[in-house]
Design a protein around this motif. Structure first.
Motif, PDB file in Angstrom:
ATOM      1  N   VAL A 106       5.032 -20.047  24.045  1.00  0.00           N
ATOM      2  CA  VAL A 106       4.855 -19.920  22.555  1.00  0.00           C
ATOM      3  C   VAL A 106       3.528 -18.935  22.561  1.00  0.00           C
ATOM      4  CG1 VAL A 106       4.192 -20.843  20.303  1.00  0.00           C
ATOM      5  CG2 VAL A 106       5.896 -22.054  21.867  1.00  0.00           C
ATOM      6  N   SER A 164       0.096 -19.752  18.142  1.00  0.00           N
ATOM      7  CA  SER A 164       0.776 -20.991  17.751  1.00  0.00           C
ATOM      8  C   SER A 164       0.266 -22.405  18.238  1.00  0.00           C
ATOM      9  CB  SER A 164       2.316 -20.665  18.053  1.00  0.00           C
ATOM     10  OG  SER A 164       2.745 -19.645  17.332  1.00  0.00           O
ATOM     11  N   LYS A 165      -0.923 -22.499  18.164  1.00  0.00           N
ATOM     12  CA  LYS A 165      -1.440 -23.448  18.750  1.00  0.00           C
ATOM     13  C   LYS A 165      -1.059 -25.076  18.389  1.00  0.00           C
ATOM     14  CE  LYS A 165      -5.717 -21.617  20.864  1.00  0.00           C
ATOM     15  NZ  LYS A 165      -7.053 -21.479  20.738  1.00  0.00           N
ATOM     16  N   VAL A 190       1.795 -25.668  17.216  1.00  0.00           N
ATOM     17  CA  VAL A 190       3.179 -26.136  17.841  1.00  0.00           C
ATOM     18  C   VAL A 190       3.309 -27.346  18.449  1.00  0.00           C
ATOM     19  CG1 VAL A 190       5.321 -25.371  18.833  1.00  0.00           C
ATOM     20  CG2 VAL A 190       3.942 -23.754  17.493  1.00  0.00           C
ATOM     21  N   PRO A 191       3.995 -28.568  18.243  1.00  0.00           N
ATOM     22  CA  PRO A 191       3.956 -29.495  19.208  1.00  0.00           C
ATOM     23  C   PRO A 191       4.794 -29.209  20.366  1.00  0.00           C
ATOM     24  CG  PRO A 191       4.875 -30.050  17.133  1.00  0.00           C
ATOM     25  CD  PRO A 191       4.574 -28.832  16.730  1.00  0.00           C
ATOM     26  N   TRP A 192       4.247 -29.977  21.425  1.00  0.00           N
ATOM     27  CA  TRP A 192       4.681 -29.667  22.708  1.00  0.00           C
ATOM     28  C   TRP A 192       5.885 -30.049  22.993  1.00  0.00           C
ATOM     29  CZ3 TRP A 192      -0.376 -31.208  26.077  1.00  0.00           C
ATOM     30  CH2 TRP A 192      -1.528 -30.346  25.753  1.00  0.00           C
ATOM     31  N   GLU A 242       8.597 -29.131  21.321  1.00  0.00           N
ATOM     32  CA  GLU A 242       8.971 -27.783  20.743  1.00  0.00           C
ATOM     33  C   GLU A 242       8.429 -26.863  21.522  1.00  0.00           C
ATOM     34  OE1 GLU A 242      11.586 -27.833  18.842  1.00  0.00           O
ATOM     35  OE2 GLU A 242      11.489 -30.174  18.456  1.00  0.00           O
ATOM     36  N   LYS A 243       7.500 -26.716  21.826  1.00  0.00           N
ATOM     37  CA  LYS A 243       7.104 -25.523  22.797  1.00  0.00           C
ATOM     38  C   LYS A 243       7.908 -25.496  24.024  1.00  0.00           C
ATOM     39  CE  LYS A 243       2.392 -23.541  24.122  1.00  0.00           C
ATOM     40  NZ  LYS A 243       1.077 -23.895  24.226  1.00  0.00           N
ATOM     41  N   GLN A 269      -0.351 -34.870  24.649  1.00  0.00           N
ATOM     42  CA  GLN A 269      -0.816 -33.746  23.568  1.00  0.00           C
ATOM     43  C   GLN A 269      -1.621 -34.645  22.868  1.00  0.00           C
ATOM     44  OE1 GLN A 269       1.932 -31.806  20.822  1.00  0.00           O
ATOM     45  NE2 GLN A 269       0.326 -30.355  20.399  1.00  0.00           N
TER      46      GLN A 269
END
Length: 368
Positions: free
Chosen positions: A37, A41-42, A44-46, A48-49, A248
């Motif tokens: 990503v 896009s910091k 974004v949940p990992w 999903e990333k 996270q």
């Protein structure tokens, strides 16, 4: 392990195979390649990333994934029923199939519904039937004319909705493939199960969870000692989604992701705390145990249900007669069940101490 319940493998309408939007990895890199990503896009949940982007990227369940990959490549994709605990790759496998068939335009050719929200018969009669009955069309380089419908948490659908879905599946098989995802397969009616090829996704083993976490740690340049990584794997219980969420959230709370930081972030009792509590339960008087455990519980913000669960695992490590162990574990299971129903914590803490007091008496009697 796959369970083919009926000859449901079917030919798709178009024999041409679409080009993959994500090229398959080398066999040695399975489970490691992910879409990166952009830096902006910091948020974004990992989960999903770092979601697998192709079937070759799925870390575990290679027998299942390879079977589905082969059927997709041969244009013989059946209706699928994917079941098992959360965080084991069921939805990721479906999305990887969609990307393999349609490339970057896959969102236009699939219908995703969360059956726990859209669970009634009206959804089957309207949204699902409307999508399934429309003419198939292709986007970009995708040549397959079959569409995909995903029903996540299908075990939450009402019985009427499941019976209605049975007929819809039969009627639109020519241009639509259905994928049902659930945690409890016994809640899916037999008529639907028989129309799908079933695949069970078991909890991930520690090796696969560790490898994926190491990849994310390296990509995010995190400071995670071995003890912290072991804590992440232990608390995940084979749930990759849970492992990434804990990683996270701990990273946001602490620069170094140590074992203590992981346990503090999740609110779980540390192993050394469980050893101390177990010592009190096995050696101190009722009143002293109650006082000390209550103080630790308040000071560290621990939940009694977590203490009971961890103490139960600790009991397996203690040397004692099997009959005493079985009785104690049964008592602890009863306490955990009562806590899940909202029973008073102080009463259940008293029950916990009383259970160990009885076990101590049985151990003394056995020693004589």
């Amino acid at each position: 392990m796959a369970e083919a319940l009926s000859p449901v493998v079917m030919d798709l309408d178009d024999n041409d195979q679409s080009n993959n939007s994500v090229k398959p990895n080398n066999k040695n890199d399975k489970g490691k390649n992910v879409v990166v990503v952009p830096p902006e896009s910091k948020a974004v949940p990992w989960v999903e990333k770092y979601r697998p982007q192709s079937l070759a990227d799925v870390a575990a369940h290679r027998d299942i994934v390879d079977t589905i990959d082969r059927l997709t490549s041969e244009n013989r994709l059946p209706h699928l029923l994917l079941y098992g605990p959360p965080g084991t790759g069921k939805t990721s496998t479906f999305l990887a199939v969609a990307r393999k068939l349609y490339g970057v335009q896959y969102h236009n050719m699939i219908l995703e519904l969360n059956a726990s929200d859209d669970r009634g018969i009206d959804v089957v009669r309207q949204q699902i039937q409307d999508f399934a009955s429309t003419q198939s069309f292709s986007f970009g380089s995708a040549k397959s004319s079959v569409k995909l419908i995903l029903l996540d948490e299908a075990d939450a659908m009402t019985k009427d909705a499941q019976f209605a879905l049975r007929r819809v599946i039969e009627k639109y098989t020519r241009n639509t493939r259905f994928t049902l995802i659930c945690n409890h397969v016994n809640k899916i009616i037999p008529a639907l199960q028989s129309r799908c090829t079933r695949f069970r996704f078991a909890p991930l083993d520690s090796f696969h969870v560790t490898e994926r976490l190491k990849h994310v740690i390296e990509a995010e340049k995190l400071d995670v000692p071995e003890s912290g990584l072991a804590a992440l794997v232990r608390l995940s219980n084979g749930d990759m989604r849970k492992a990434l969420n804990i990683l996270q959230s701990t990273h946001m709370a602490s620069q170094q992701i140590t074992e203590e930081a992981v346990y503090l972030c999740t609110g779980n009792p540390l192993p050394k705390d469980i050893e101390q509590i177990s010592y009190w339960l096995l050696n101190e008087s009722f009143s002293e145990s109650f006082k000390r455990i209550s103080e630790m519980k308040t000071r560290k913000g621990l939940a009694l249900v977590d203490i009971v669960r961890e103490v139960t695992m600790f009991v397996f490590k203690i040397k004692m007669p099997s009959d005493v162990r079985v009785q104690l574990i049964n008592d602890l299971a009863d306490i955990e069940y009562r806590l899940s129903l909202g029973c008073n914590d102080k009463l259940q803490l008293g029950s916990l101490i009383a259970s160990f007091t009885r076990a101590r008496s049985d151990l003394v009697a056995a020693a004589k």
